[in-house]
Design an enzyme around this catalytic site. Sequence first.
Site, PDB file in Angstrom:
ATOM      1  N   LYS A 266       0.786  -1.160  -0.152  1.00 54.24           N
ATOM      2  CA  LYS A 266      -0.280  -0.031  -0.464  1.00 54.24           C
ATOM      3  C   LYS A 266       1.086   1.186   0.200  1.00 54.24           C
ATOM      4  O   LYS A 266       0.448   2.144  -0.588  1.00 54.24           O
ATOM      5  CB  LYS A 266      -0.777  -0.161   1.118  1.00 54.24           C
ATOM      6  CG  LYS A 266      -1.757   0.854   1.255  1.00 54.24           C
ATOM      7  CD  LYS A 266      -3.266   1.297   2.241  1.00 54.24           C
ATOM      8  CE  LYS A 266      -1.497   1.089   3.518  1.00 54.24           C
ATOM      9  NZ  LYS A 266      -2.563   1.390   4.962  1.00 54.24           N
TER      10      LYS A 266
ATOM     11  N   ARG B 223     -11.107   4.070  10.628  1.00 50.50           N
ATOM     12  CA  ARG B 223     -10.768   3.064  10.733  1.00 50.50           C
ATOM     13  C   ARG B 223     -11.972   1.992  11.350  1.00 50.50           C
ATOM     14  O   ARG B 223     -12.334   0.701  11.818  1.00 50.50           O
ATOM     15  CB  ARG B 223      -9.791   3.267  11.951  1.00 50.50           C
ATOM     16  CG  ARG B 223      -8.224   2.997  11.574  1.00 50.50           C
ATOM     17  CD  ARG B 223      -7.532   1.901  11.432  1.00 50.50           C
ATOM     18  NE  ARG B 223      -6.013   2.211  10.814  1.00 50.50           N
ATOM     19  CZ  ARG B 223      -5.382   2.743  11.217  1.00 50.50           C
ATOM     20  NH1 ARG B 223      -5.409   2.954  13.305  1.00 50.50           N
ATOM     21  NH2 ARG B 223      -4.098   2.233  10.813  1.00 50.50           N
TER      22      ARG B 223
ATOM     23  N   ARG C 101      10.478 -12.955   1.583  1.00 47.47           N
ATOM     24  CA  ARG C 101      11.936 -12.257   1.684  1.00 47.47           C
ATOM     25  C   ARG C 101      12.791 -12.403   2.671  1.00 47.47           C
ATOM     26  O   ARG C 101      12.597 -12.531   3.644  1.00 47.47           O
ATOM     27  CB  ARG C 101      11.216 -10.845   1.943  1.00 47.47           C
ATOM     28  CG  ARG C 101       9.714 -10.168   1.078  1.00 47.47           C
ATOM     29  CD  ARG C 101       9.504  -8.744   0.448  1.00 47.47           C
ATOM     30  NE  ARG C 101       9.122  -8.353   2.108  1.00 47.47           N
ATOM     31  CZ  ARG C 101       8.373  -6.898   2.654  1.00 47.47           C
ATOM     32  NH1 ARG C 101       7.915  -6.161   1.517  1.00 47.47           N
ATOM     33  NH2 ARG C 101       8.346  -6.996   3.956  1.00 47.47           N
TER      34      ARG C 101
ATOM     35  N   ARG D  94      12.555 -10.919   8.622  1.00 50.55           N
ATOM     36  CA  ARG D  94      12.222  -9.747   9.824  1.00 50.55           C
ATOM     37  C   ARG D  94      11.114  -9.695  10.205  1.00 50.55           C
ATOM     38  O   ARG D  94      10.229 -10.649  10.202  1.00 50.55           O
ATOM     39  CB  ARG D  94      11.854  -8.673   8.895  1.00 50.55           C
ATOM     40  CG  ARG D  94      13.006  -7.949   8.429  1.00 50.55           C
ATOM     41  CD  ARG D  94      12.900  -5.994   7.808  1.00 50.55           C
ATOM     42  NE  ARG D  94      11.605  -6.613   6.980  1.00 50.55           N
ATOM     43  CZ  ARG D  94      10.827  -5.611   6.869  1.00 50.55           C
ATOM     44  NH1 ARG D  94      11.121  -4.064   6.842  1.00 50.55           N
ATOM     45  NH2 ARG D  94       9.637  -5.635   6.132  1.00 50.55           N
TER      46      ARG D  94
ATOM     47  N   ARG E 253      -1.524  -9.578  12.694  1.00 48.72           N
ATOM     48  CA  ARG E 253      -1.721  -8.398  11.705  1.00 48.72           C
ATOM     49  C   ARG E 253      -3.109  -8.164  10.396  1.00 48.72           C
ATOM     50  O   ARG E 253      -3.796  -7.709  10.727  1.00 48.72           O
ATOM     51  CB  ARG E 253      -0.016  -7.840  11.122  1.00 48.72           C
ATOM     52  CG  ARG E 253       0.622  -6.803  11.743  1.00 48.72           C
ATOM     53  CD  ARG E 253       1.625  -7.073  11.462  1.00 48.72           C
ATOM     54  NE  ARG E 253       1.681  -5.997  10.585  1.00 48.72           N
ATOM     55  CZ  ARG E 253       2.238  -5.441   9.379  1.00 48.72           C
ATOM     56  NH1 ARG E 253       3.664  -6.630   9.549  1.00 48.72           N
ATOM     57  NH2 ARG E 253       2.151  -4.191   9.017  1.00 48.72           N
TER      58      ARG E 253
END
Length: 214
Positions: A13, A88, A127, A160, A171
């Site tokens: 995003k 939100r 990643r 990470r 999340r």
Amino acid sequence: MRLLLFGAPGVGKGTQAKLLSSKFNIPHISTGDILRQAVKEGTELGKKAQEIMSRGDLVPDEIMIGIIKYRLNKSDCDSGFILDGFPRTEEQARELDNLLDEMNLTGIKLIHIFADEEEIVKRLNNRRACKECGSIFTLSEINGKDSCPNCNAKDSFYLRDDDKEEVIRKRMEIFRKTTEPVLKYYEKKGKVYVVDGLGSIQDVHNKILKSVNA
Ligand SMILES: [Zn+2]
């Protein structure tokens, strides 16, 4: 071009916001950033927000809307803006609508960059970051390499925390739960444009442009 940008963690995003911002020469307004800015500038609302945050409480909608209003009134928003991180909740969506009405700002569109959860998990899990320079690579980009292509550091790749499967799933679940009512609210108004978030950065950018008829 007045856009609300939505996307689950990991769909890119932020990157898309940057591209849209430079394409249309409109600011990318992240509510986290403008909140910090208001606190830094010491505006009336910024001071109030700081006081509330220092108690560990959430900044109430009324103050957040005030800070957004202040930001949207700046001249760089004359030809539009990209709002990121707000609303939100359905209540915030209603309040934002009222604000936009009051400011005579019409034609807001919600872009939802969507990607299948499994694909996102796969993508992020694939990643690796360099602990020396922070560059991010896919496993195929560093296949067989023992030093960072960017800074030459040896054995510096790591996964990470943000890219770990359990963190991503958590999340994403929070994202789904909080944004669903907001998406429903805008869907009822026919303002939601769902864009497939898989594919290259340029692909996704083009799909967004197509979906908003730009
Ligand atoms: Zn590096």
